[in-house]
Design a protein around this motif. Sequence first.
Motif, short mmCIF file in Angstrom:
data_model
loop_
_atom_site.label_atom_id
_atom_site.label_comp_id
_atom_site.label_asym_id
_atom_site.label_seq_id
_atom_site.Cartn_x
_atom_site.Cartn_y
_atom_site.Cartn_z
N LYS A 176 39.33 3.26 25.33
CA LYS A 176 38.79 1.89 25.28
C LYS A 176 37.51 1.80 24.47
O LYS A 176 37.31 0.85 23.72
CB LYS A 176 38.50 1.38 26.69
CG LYS A 176 39.68 0.95 27.47
CD LYS A 176 39.24 0.39 28.81
CE LYS A 176 40.41 -0.06 29.64
NZ LYS A 176 40.00 -0.61 30.93
N ILE A 177 36.62 2.78 24.65
CA ILE A 177 35.28 2.63 24.05
C ILE A 177 34.94 3.71 23.03
O ILE A 177 33.83 3.74 22.52
CB ILE A 177 34.19 2.61 25.14
CG1 ILE A 177 34.14 3.93 25.90
CG2 ILE A 177 34.37 1.45 26.08
CD1 ILE A 177 32.85 4.11 26.65
N GLY A 178 35.88 4.58 22.71
CA GLY A 178 35.61 5.67 21.78
C GLY A 178 35.12 5.18 20.43
O GLY A 178 34.15 5.71 19.88
N THR A 179 35.76 4.18 19.91
CA THR A 179 35.33 3.67 18.59
C THR A 179 33.97 3.01 18.66
O THR A 179 33.16 3.14 17.73
CB THR A 179 36.37 2.67 18.04
OG1 THR A 179 36.58 1.64 19.00
CG2 THR A 179 37.68 3.35 17.72
N THR A 180 33.68 2.34 19.77
CA THR A 180 32.37 1.70 19.93
C THR A 180 31.27 2.75 19.97
O THR A 180 30.20 2.58 19.37
CB THR A 180 32.33 0.86 21.23
OG1 THR A 180 33.40 -0.08 21.20
CG2 THR A 180 31.02 0.13 21.36
N ILE A 181 31.53 3.84 20.67
CA ILE A 181 30.54 4.92 20.74
C ILE A 181 30.33 5.54 19.37
O ILE A 181 29.20 5.79 18.95
CB ILE A 181 30.99 6.00 21.76
CG1 ILE A 181 30.94 5.44 23.18
CG2 ILE A 181 30.11 7.23 21.67
CD1 ILE A 181 31.50 6.37 24.24
N LYS A 182 31.43 5.78 18.65
CA LYS A 182 31.31 6.38 17.32
C LYS A 182 30.57 5.47 16.35
O LYS A 182 29.78 5.93 15.53
CB LYS A 182 32.71 6.70 16.78
CG LYS A 182 33.37 7.84 17.48
CD LYS A 182 34.79 8.06 16.98
CE LYS A 182 35.50 9.09 17.82
NZ LYS A 182 36.91 9.22 17.47
N ASP A 183 30.83 4.18 16.46
CA ASP A 183 30.18 3.23 15.56
C ASP A 183 28.69 3.06 15.88
O ASP A 183 27.89 2.73 15.00
CB ASP A 183 30.87 1.85 15.63
CG ASP A 183 32.28 1.90 15.07
OD1 ASP A 183 32.60 2.86 14.33
OD2 ASP A 183 33.06 0.98 15.38
#
Length: 161
Positions: free
Chosen positions: A73-80
Amino acid sequence: MDNTGVYISALQESLQKKLEVLNSLLKLTNEQRKILSEQDPNMDRFSSIIDEKDKLLETMEILDRGFESLFAKIGTTIKDNKYQYQQQITEMQNLIRSITDTGLQIEGQEHRNKTAFQNYLTGARREIREYSTNHQMANAYYQNMANQHQSWQSYFVDQKK
């Protein structure tokens, strides 16, 4: 995403719980080592430890699935936004290192336990085989002794010299 901080905290908590489960597994694995090193191992306790470890592994599988779904759910948000969550990311990386180290310790001890258990089984099989052989030899001896006297032989011994 407004709840990213909450999700990251949940990820950290999941990793901490996984580390606790792994530490419990390591403790149980070491207890198995102690049992296998005894002269007369308590195999009932050994078996109950296996059951306890199964429950812990099920718990760990649940934690892993939860972590993966939450990270999806939040992997891309963390990476960004990795600079914004740098401290939490670093803490999670440290937890993952600890998890990996503990997992390697468990794996090594499990390998040693497997070897010790195989040695125990080899000894137990040898004892069973020896008992079986001795039992067969004793039966053959008693049958042979029972067959020594034939019905046509006399029970009387000549006392003349």
